[in-house]
Each structure stands twice: as structure tokens, then as C-alpha cells.
Design a protein around this motif. Sequence first.
Motif, PDB file in Angstrom:
ATOM      1  N   ALA B   2       0.835  -1.187   0.000  1.00 29.23           N
ATOM      2  CA  ALA B   2       0.000   0.000   0.000  1.00 29.23           C
ATOM      3  C   ALA B   2       0.872   1.240   0.000  1.00 29.23           C
ATOM      4  O   ALA B   2       1.965   1.261   0.562  1.00 29.23           O
ATOM      5  N   GLY B   3       0.358   2.275  -0.609  1.00 27.84           N
ATOM      6  CA  GLY B   3       1.065   3.544  -0.633  1.00 27.84           C
ATOM      7  C   GLY B   3       0.690   4.384   0.567  1.00 27.84           C
ATOM      8  O   GLY B   3       0.095   3.916   1.540  1.00 27.84           O
ATOM      9  N   VAL B   4       1.003   5.664   0.505  1.00 28.75           N
ATOM     10  CA  VAL B   4       0.641   6.611   1.549  1.00 28.75           C
ATOM     11  C   VAL B   4      -0.848   6.914   1.426  1.00 28.75           C
ATOM     12  O   VAL B   4      -1.325   7.212   0.323  1.00 28.75           O
ATOM     13  N   SER B   5      -1.555   6.823   2.524  1.00 29.20           N
ATOM     14  CA  SER B   5      -2.983   7.150   2.495  1.00 29.20           C
ATOM     15  C   SER B   5      -3.256   8.339   3.416  1.00 29.20           C
ATOM     16  O   SER B   5      -2.568   8.540   4.426  1.00 29.20           O
ATOM     17  N   GLN B   6      -4.262   9.107   3.013  1.00 27.48           N
ATOM     18  CA  GLN B   6      -4.642  10.284   3.782  1.00 27.48           C
ATOM     19  C   GLN B   6      -6.150  10.315   3.944  1.00 27.48           C
ATOM     20  O   GLN B   6      -6.887   9.931   3.038  1.00 27.48           O
ATOM     21  N   SER B   7      -6.588  10.792   5.096  1.00 30.95           N
ATOM     22  CA  SER B   7      -8.026  10.921   5.327  1.00 30.95           C
ATOM     23  C   SER B   7      -8.310  12.144   6.188  1.00 30.95           C
ATOM     24  O   SER B   7      -7.473  12.530   7.027  1.00 30.95           O
ATOM     25  N   PRO B   8      -9.453  12.786   5.976  1.00 28.63           N
ATOM     26  CA  PRO B   8     -10.360  12.535   4.855  1.00 28.63           C
ATOM     27  C   PRO B   8      -9.766  13.057   3.547  1.00 28.63           C
ATOM     28  O   PRO B   8      -8.779  13.787   3.570  1.00 28.63           O
ATOM     29  N   GLN B 106      10.643  10.728  -1.897  1.00 28.15           N
ATOM     30  CA  GLN B 106       9.482  10.883  -1.039  1.00 28.15           C
ATOM     31  C   GLN B 106       8.264  10.381  -1.801  1.00 28.15           C
ATOM     32  O   GLN B 106       8.031  10.774  -2.940  1.00 28.15           O
ATOM     33  N   PHE B 107       7.488   9.528  -1.158  1.00 23.84           N
ATOM     34  CA  PHE B 107       6.278   8.970  -1.740  1.00 23.84           C
ATOM     35  C   PHE B 107       5.089   9.750  -1.179  1.00 23.84           C
ATOM     36  O   PHE B 107       4.919   9.826   0.033  1.00 23.84           O
ATOM     37  N   PHE B 108       4.294  10.277  -2.086  1.00 17.71           N
ATOM     38  CA  PHE B 108       3.217  11.180  -1.680  1.00 17.71           C
ATOM     39  C   PHE B 108       1.865  10.480  -1.621  1.00 17.71           C
ATOM     40  O   PHE B 108       1.559   9.602  -2.444  1.00 17.71           O
ATOM     41  N   GLY B 109       1.053  10.919  -0.673  1.00 17.81           N
ATOM     42  CA  GLY B 109      -0.340  10.513  -0.633  1.00 17.81           C
ATOM     43  C   GLY B 109      -1.173  11.386  -1.559  1.00 17.81           C
ATOM     44  O   GLY B 109      -0.670  12.347  -2.139  1.00 17.81           O
ATOM     45  N   PRO B 110      -2.483  11.075  -1.683  1.00 17.81           N
ATOM     46  CA  PRO B 110      -3.353  11.814  -2.603  1.00 17.81           C
ATOM     47  C   PRO B 110      -3.738  13.188  -2.091  1.00 17.81           C
ATOM     48  O   PRO B 110      -4.227  14.013  -2.855  1.00 17.81           O
ATOM     49  N   GLY B 111      -3.505  13.451  -0.809  1.00 12.63           N
ATOM     50  CA  GLY B 111      -3.806  14.756  -0.255  1.00 12.63           C
ATOM     51  C   GLY B 111      -5.198  14.851   0.352  1.00 12.63           C
ATOM     52  O   GLY B 111      -6.093  14.054   0.057  1.00 12.63           O
ATOM     53  N   THR B 112      -5.347  15.854   1.218  1.00 11.67           N
ATOM     54  CA  THR B 112      -6.656  16.227   1.766  1.00 11.67           C
ATOM     55  C   THR B 112      -6.943  17.645   1.310  1.00 11.67           C
ATOM     56  O   THR B 112      -6.144  18.554   1.564  1.00 11.67           O
ATOM     57  N   ARG B 113      -8.055  17.809   0.620  1.00 11.99           N
ATOM     58  CA  ARG B 113      -8.453  19.151   0.181  1.00 11.99           C
ATOM     59  C   ARG B 113      -9.295  19.780   1.259  1.00 11.99           C
ATOM     60  O   ARG B 113     -10.393  19.326   1.553  1.00 11.99           O
ATOM     61  N   LEU B 114      -8.769  20.836   1.864  1.00 13.13           N
ATOM     62  CA  LEU B 114      -9.473  21.564   2.921  1.00 13.13           C
ATOM     63  C   LEU B 114     -10.052  22.853   2.364  1.00 13.13           C
ATOM     64  O   LEU B 114      -9.329  23.647   1.749  1.00 13.13           O
ATOM     65  N   THR B 115     -11.337  23.027   2.581  1.00  6.76           N
ATOM     66  CA  THR B 115     -12.013  24.261   2.198  1.00  6.76           C
ATOM     67  C   THR B 115     -12.586  24.887   3.452  1.00  6.76           C
ATOM     68  O   THR B 115     -13.361  24.247   4.169  1.00  6.76           O
ATOM     69  N   VAL B 116     -12.189  26.116   3.709  1.00  8.88           N
ATOM     70  CA  VAL B 116     -12.691  26.838   4.872  1.00  8.88           C
ATOM     71  C   VAL B 116     -13.651  27.926   4.408  1.00  8.88           C
ATOM     72  O   VAL B 116     -13.286  28.808   3.611  1.00  8.88           O
TER      73      VAL B 116
END
Lengths: 111, 117
Positions: B2-8, B106-116
Motif C-alpha cells: 500500500a502507498g501513503v494514504s490520507q483521510s479525509p 518521497q512517496f506522496f499521498g493523494p492529499g486532503t483538500r481543505l475548504t474553509v
Amino acid sequence: AQSVTQPDIHITVSEGASLELRCNYSYGATPYLFWYVQSPGQGLQLLLKYFSGDTLVQGIKGFEAEFKRSQSSFNLRKPSVHWSDAAEYFCARSTASKLTFGTGTRLQVTL
Amino acid sequence: GAGVSQSPRYKVAKRGQDVALRCDPISGHVSLFWYQQALGQGPEFLTYFQNEAQLDKSGLPSDRFFAERPEGSVSTLKIQRTQQEDSAVYLCASSHRTSGGNWNEQFFGPGTRLTVL
């Protein structure tokens, strides 16, 4: 501060045409340079990297890059672009383990 | 593996709310990095861990940002009292080598998009 510059914000090429994306780095000791690709909604994927030795570096997906110290450049090239190459491309350098990225070049491929 | 995972993957917060973003690095990776990517920009370094030790937090924009990695594996980036300027994609990356390795991928995760809002 050591930095990375990508002069082209957006480039459009036809499928099958050659591609060159520019990257310049600021002066410093032996640079550790990388090219990453980012597709929409995806994380960054490493295409290739340069640390020392042969100045022409081969990467994945048919990409290559040439390090030119005299020009402070590390340009990314591909001889024949495929439609699936459309994405955002980032040049980066590593200093004290952390990456400093350029602002990216968005590649559009026309059919 | 498995790769890097991010949540949410996506988070919408009202201004002033606290948020927590999670990163699961690749198993066995020693180093963990957080980056912030504003719209139309390249990622910018926030902070770096080697195992559970936070070795560099020079990129954290204010004291509202806090990161931890208590057991040297999963990491959490917490933003208190969110502001509109915090809206961005937060990327996590891991690397299997220790500090000083400028050559380490560096292996990157898909990211978390934060909207404020």
C-alpha cells in the motif's frame, strides 16, 4: 534561499510531438533535483531524480532530464508525448531532506 | 504494498473550527513530511518527522498549526481556529531513509483538500 523556477505556467503540445519543460534552480552546492508529475486528484509521482554523475537522467514513462550546471537548469524532455501525459509537472530540489518545489507547469495535449 | 494514504480526502470547515488531517505512511518508512499546496501553486514544506521526533517545523505558518506522530507511524496535522487562507490541499509524504538524505525519494499521498468557508 535556494529556490526552483519553472518559467512556463502552461504548455500545449500535440500528441506525438516532442516536449521540453524548463526548470532553473538557484545557485548552491551540488543540487539534488527531482521532477514530479501530478494528475488531477492524485498525489505526486516521481518521474526522475539527479544527484551526481551522468548529467542525462532517464526516468519512468519515457521521460528524461538533462542537468546543466552552467545554465543552472534541469529541463525535462520527452520525444513523443501521449495524451495520458496531460498533467501538472513540478521540478523540485532537496535541501536538508525537505523538498522545495517550483510553481509547476500544466501540460495540455491536443489530439 | 500500500502507498501513503490520507483521510479525509475532502474536508469543509467553517471559519473558526478545528480540523484534524490524518496520514498513514508506507509501513516501515522512517521519515514523514507534510506539505501545503495552495491552488495553482507548488507544494510548500510544513514539517518533518523522523520516527516520532519532529525535526523541522519551520514551515508551519502559525501556531494554529500543530503536527504529531506519537508512535512513529501515523501522523496527524491539526489546524485550530481555521481561517479562509488555510484552504489548500495538504499533502503527506514518507521516505524510508533517515534525516540527511537529500537523495531519498518521497512517496506522496493523494492529499486532503481543505475548504474553509
